[in-house]
Enzyme design. Sequence first.
Site, mmCIF file in Angstrom:
data_model
loop_
_atom_site.group_PDB
_atom_site.id
_atom_site.type_symbol
_atom_site.label_atom_id
_atom_site.label_comp_id
_atom_site.label_asym_id
_atom_site.label_seq_id
_atom_site.Cartn_x
_atom_site.Cartn_y
_atom_site.Cartn_z
ATOM 1 N N ILE A 1 0.826 -1.204 0.000
ATOM 2 C CA ILE A 1 0.000 0.000 0.000
ATOM 3 C C ILE A 1 0.862 1.257 0.000
ATOM 4 O O ILE A 1 1.905 1.299 0.656
ATOM 5 C CB ILE A 1 -0.922 -0.006 1.241
ATOM 6 C CG1 ILE A 1 -1.861 -1.216 1.207
ATOM 7 C CG2 ILE A 1 -1.722 1.283 1.358
ATOM 8 C CD1 ILE A 1 -2.611 -1.475 2.517
ATOM 9 N N CYS A 2 0.422 2.283 -0.730
ATOM 10 C CA CYS A 2 1.025 3.617 -0.692
ATOM 11 C C CYS A 2 2.451 3.589 -1.249
ATOM 12 O O CYS A 2 2.663 3.248 -2.398
ATOM 13 C CB CYS A 2 0.961 4.144 0.739
ATOM 14 S SG CYS A 2 1.454 5.874 0.955
ATOM 15 N N ILE A 3 3.464 3.932 -0.451
ATOM 16 C CA ILE A 3 4.855 3.936 -0.894
ATOM 17 C C ILE A 3 5.489 2.548 -0.804
ATOM 18 O O ILE A 3 6.536 2.289 -1.423
ATOM 19 C CB ILE A 3 5.685 4.961 -0.082
ATOM 20 C CG1 ILE A 3 7.093 5.174 -0.670
ATOM 21 C CG2 ILE A 3 5.789 4.521 1.385
ATOM 22 C CD1 ILE A 3 7.114 5.806 -2.031
ATOM 23 N N THR B 1 -1.897 -0.557 -4.317
ATOM 24 C CA THR B 1 -2.831 0.569 -4.432
ATOM 25 C C THR B 1 -2.153 1.835 -3.912
ATOM 26 O O THR B 1 -1.337 1.768 -2.979
ATOM 27 C CB THR B 1 -4.142 0.284 -3.672
ATOM 28 O OG1 THR B 1 -5.137 1.239 -4.055
ATOM 29 C CG2 THR B 1 -3.955 0.352 -2.175
#
Length: 217
Positions: free
Chosen positions: A135-137, A190
Amino acid sequence: MKKIAVILSGSGVFDGSEIYESVLTFLRLEHHGVQYQCFAPNVEQLHVINHLTGEIAEGETRNVLVEAARLARGEVKDLADADASDFDALIIPGGFGAAKNLSDFAVNGPECSLNEDLVRFARAIHEAGKPVGLICIAPAMTPKLLGTGIQCTVGSDEGVAGAIEAMGGKHQLCSVEEIVIDREQKVVTTPAYMLAGSISEAASGINKLVDEVISLA
């Protein structure tokens, strides 16, 4: 009952795990009746950030595992003790801790190195054909964590996307509410707060990611 490992990198967006992303992950797993166990490396943080001012707290040190215990309400174990055979899947929330404590991507970009216990556990999960969600970074670690040629996303950040490509990954543009699935490799990613402007926007993609990881498990 399926059981999923969640790896945390501290507590707090600027120097640990992004709290909203982590809690949204826990909540969605519980909605599905899935058990989960949190892990974190027993190492010192790169640095401590004053989340009120955004500045480095000079002279202050914190332990990633101890800080992750705040987020996991004490229910967290040393990543060194994680056994891939005990789990059906792995999810890694974002926050700068993924790029500072699980890896040094924030400092070294494509030349980054990763925590050895993270690599051992994540690769064992992956090589066993079990799904991994990032997720994210956190997807920036994908090429060095799981192998080259895997499709993943951090949304639309050109700098991070370029670093992923430089490490041998395949970055795909993605909106905040969507996910990127490499079905052959069973890797789901994502953007979350790489793009999200609110907790509800972050949830729109995270919920889909958790749903897909569970489906693949």
